[in-house]
Design a protein around this motif. Sequence first.
Motif, PDB file in Angstrom:
ATOM      1  N   ASN A  19     -21.328  -1.745 -24.589  1.00 47.60           N
ATOM      2  CA  ASN A  19     -21.058  -1.301 -25.948  1.00 47.60           C
ATOM      3  C   ASN A  19     -21.024   0.216 -25.958  1.00 47.60           C
ATOM      4  OD1 ASN A  19     -21.417  -0.894 -28.583  1.00 47.60           O
ATOM      5  ND2 ASN A  19     -23.376  -1.706 -28.844  1.00 47.60           N
ATOM      6  N   GLN A  20     -19.898   0.768 -26.267  1.00 42.50           N
ATOM      7  CA  GLN A  20     -19.583   1.975 -26.457  1.00 42.50           C
ATOM      8  C   GLN A  20     -20.377   2.920 -27.639  1.00 42.50           C
ATOM      9  OE1 GLN A  20     -18.370   3.401 -23.849  1.00 42.50           O
ATOM     10  NE2 GLN A  20     -17.457   1.566 -22.883  1.00 42.50           N
ATOM     11  N   SER A  21     -20.589   2.301 -28.560  1.00 44.26           N
ATOM     12  CA  SER A  21     -21.282   2.982 -29.790  1.00 44.26           C
ATOM     13  C   SER A  21     -22.771   2.952 -29.129  1.00 44.26           C
ATOM     14  CB  SER A  21     -21.240   1.998 -31.039  1.00 44.26           C
ATOM     15  OG  SER A  21     -22.153   0.896 -30.790  1.00 44.26           O
ATOM     16  N   GLY A  22     -23.550   4.030 -30.116  1.00 41.78           N
ATOM     17  CA  GLY A  22     -24.695   4.502 -29.749  1.00 41.78           C
ATOM     18  C   GLY A  22     -25.770   3.348 -30.082  1.00 41.78           C
ATOM     19  N   TYR A  23     -25.548   2.472 -30.978  1.00 42.80           N
ATOM     20  CA  TYR A  23     -26.288   1.346 -31.516  1.00 42.80           C
ATOM     21  C   TYR A  23     -26.086   0.146 -30.654  1.00 42.80           C
ATOM     22  CZ  TYR A  23     -29.035  -2.021 -34.534  1.00 42.80           C
ATOM     23  OH  TYR A  23     -29.502  -2.957 -35.046  1.00 42.80           O
ATOM     24  N   SER A  24     -27.187  -0.489 -30.098  1.00 42.37           N
ATOM     25  CA  SER A  24     -26.945  -1.860 -29.484  1.00 42.37           C
ATOM     26  C   SER A  24     -28.397  -2.629 -29.988  1.00 42.37           C
ATOM     27  CB  SER A  24     -27.259  -1.654 -28.013  1.00 42.37           C
ATOM     28  OG  SER A  24     -27.009  -2.801 -27.355  1.00 42.37           O
ATOM     29  N   ARG A  25     -27.755  -3.883 -30.211  1.00 39.15           N
ATOM     30  CA  ARG A  25     -28.805  -5.029 -30.709  1.00 39.15           C
ATOM     31  C   ARG A  25     -29.091  -5.961 -29.610  1.00 39.15           C
ATOM     32  NH1 ARG A  25     -27.240  -8.782 -33.717  1.00 39.15           N
ATOM     33  NH2 ARG A  25     -24.996  -8.558 -33.544  1.00 39.15           N
ATOM     34  N   LEU A  26     -28.851  -5.413 -28.395  1.00 39.47           N
ATOM     35  CA  LEU A  26     -29.361  -6.369 -27.120  1.00 39.47           C
ATOM     36  C   LEU A  26     -30.519  -6.343 -27.038  1.00 39.47           C
ATOM     37  CD1 LEU A  26     -28.668  -8.227 -24.950  1.00 39.47           C
ATOM     38  CD2 LEU A  26     -28.033  -6.047 -23.435  1.00 39.47           C
ATOM     39  N   PRO A  27     -31.404  -7.304 -27.169  1.00 37.84           N
ATOM     40  CA  PRO A  27     -32.840  -7.094 -26.833  1.00 37.84           C
ATOM     41  C   PRO A  27     -33.462  -7.341 -25.236  1.00 37.84           C
ATOM     42  CG  PRO A  27     -32.288  -9.482 -27.325  1.00 37.84           C
ATOM     43  CD  PRO A  27     -31.013  -8.925 -27.325  1.00 37.84           C
ATOM     44  N   GLU A  28     -34.655  -7.401 -25.006  1.00 40.29           N
ATOM     45  CA  GLU A  28     -34.966  -7.215 -23.582  1.00 40.29           C
ATOM     46  C   GLU A  28     -34.976  -8.688 -22.995  1.00 40.29           C
ATOM     47  OE1 GLU A  28     -36.250  -5.511 -20.229  1.00 40.29           O
ATOM     48  OE2 GLU A  28     -35.937  -4.530 -22.103  1.00 40.29           O
ATOM     49  N   VAL A  29     -34.106  -8.842 -21.906  1.00 41.62           N
ATOM     50  CA  VAL A  29     -33.584 -10.391 -21.510  1.00 41.62           C
ATOM     51  C   VAL A  29     -34.699 -10.348 -19.902  1.00 41.62           C
ATOM     52  CG1 VAL A  29     -32.219 -11.617 -20.283  1.00 41.62           C
ATOM     53  CG2 VAL A  29     -31.619 -10.376 -22.602  1.00 41.62           C
ATOM     54  N   SER A  30     -35.390 -11.238 -19.964  1.00 44.14           N
ATOM     55  CA  SER A  30     -36.455 -11.273 -18.645  1.00 44.14           C
ATOM     56  C   SER A  30     -35.946 -12.621 -18.111  1.00 44.14           C
ATOM     57  CB  SER A  30     -37.685 -11.248 -19.330  1.00 44.14           C
ATOM     58  OG  SER A  30     -38.283 -12.187 -20.012  1.00 44.14           O
ATOM     59  N   SER A  31     -35.300 -13.465 -18.464  1.00 39.91           N
ATOM     60  CA  SER A  31     -35.044 -14.944 -18.070  1.00 39.91           C
ATOM     61  C   SER A  31     -33.810 -15.365 -18.241  1.00 39.91           C
ATOM     62  CB  SER A  31     -35.895 -15.858 -18.264  1.00 39.91           C
ATOM     63  OG  SER A  31     -36.155 -16.190 -19.700  1.00 39.91           O
ATOM     64  N   LEU A  32     -33.242 -16.447 -17.612  1.00 37.04           N
ATOM     65  CA  LEU A  32     -31.754 -16.847 -17.875  1.00 37.04           C
ATOM     66  C   LEU A  32     -31.955 -17.708 -19.274  1.00 37.04           C
ATOM     67  CD1 LEU A  32     -30.660 -17.761 -14.322  1.00 37.04           C
ATOM     68  CD2 LEU A  32     -30.208 -15.849 -15.489  1.00 37.04           C
ATOM     69  N   GLU A  33     -33.187 -18.375 -19.471  1.00 36.23           N
ATOM     70  CA  GLU A  33     -33.138 -18.910 -20.753  1.00 36.23           C
ATOM     71  C   GLU A  33     -32.906 -17.880 -21.858  1.00 36.23           C
ATOM     72  OE1 GLU A  33     -35.238 -19.302 -18.224  1.00 36.23           O
ATOM     73  OE2 GLU A  33     -34.986 -21.251 -17.332  1.00 36.23           O
TER      74      GLU A  33
END
Length: 288
Positions: free
Chosen positions: A161-175
Amino acid sequence: KVYASHRRLLALHPRVNGGLGRRCCFAPALDPSWPGAIGRDDEGGSGGGSSSSSSSTAQAAALSEPQVPATSSTSRASALGKKYSPEEALEVLRRSRVQWMVVKLSFTARRFLSGPNRHILRLVAILRLFANLGDLLPCELLLPLLPAMLSPAHRCLSFVNQSGYSRLPEVSSLEELLLLNRGLQLEFLGQIAESFLEALTLKFQEANLSSELTTAQKTVRKAVDKARGQRRLERRLKPIVNQEAAAHQRKAQNKKKVLAKKRNMEEHIKRTKGARGGLKAKPTKTLV
């Protein structure tokens, strides 16, 4: 009697345990005076008891000796910290089949990138394996592997994501990864590739080999840009060269757009309302 004679013939056969003069698997079931029985020497002569006692004594002495492990952590650490010449590095990678594995996984990842959302777990596993290899192996062994490792990682950088804002949460597992929508899954894949390239850059800078890494990155970038330009040119010339195939492609693209719009609407309803209620969304109209 027939069965015993058959086993004796098998023991005498030249292709079964070397024939008469060698110890064979059938000898214990045969007569003790049989030349190939266990306890007799390889010439088949007498004196079987002395040879058996001497062999048992030798085996006991061998078992009583302390067993030294073939490899240890110190030997592995010294092997990984060793300075390799280019010829030695190629030979080590060839004998250990690491180069074959990396090249095979690189081509597999490039094939998976044609549909990254269908193969998101496989792509994540391949990139993480490349990151672990880059952290484990010395720079001299990584130099022959750089083109194969950088090629899928560079292609995944387009998902960042080249924009400054990202909605990606913290991912700790494949599920948790599988629960994300398609765009966030690709963004997560781009972040893994970006962190892998950053760690590789820092490692080569510490080893004063940043010029070799830059050269490999330029080569991979040029090859990727050339392939993308060729595909772009083919798409533009397709309506002129093959009009029927271009029409089928436009229909398929319109169908994909309709499905993507429906999927985005479903995700929006689940995100805002939690689930779909009794009323369903009005289906979109299309000419296809």
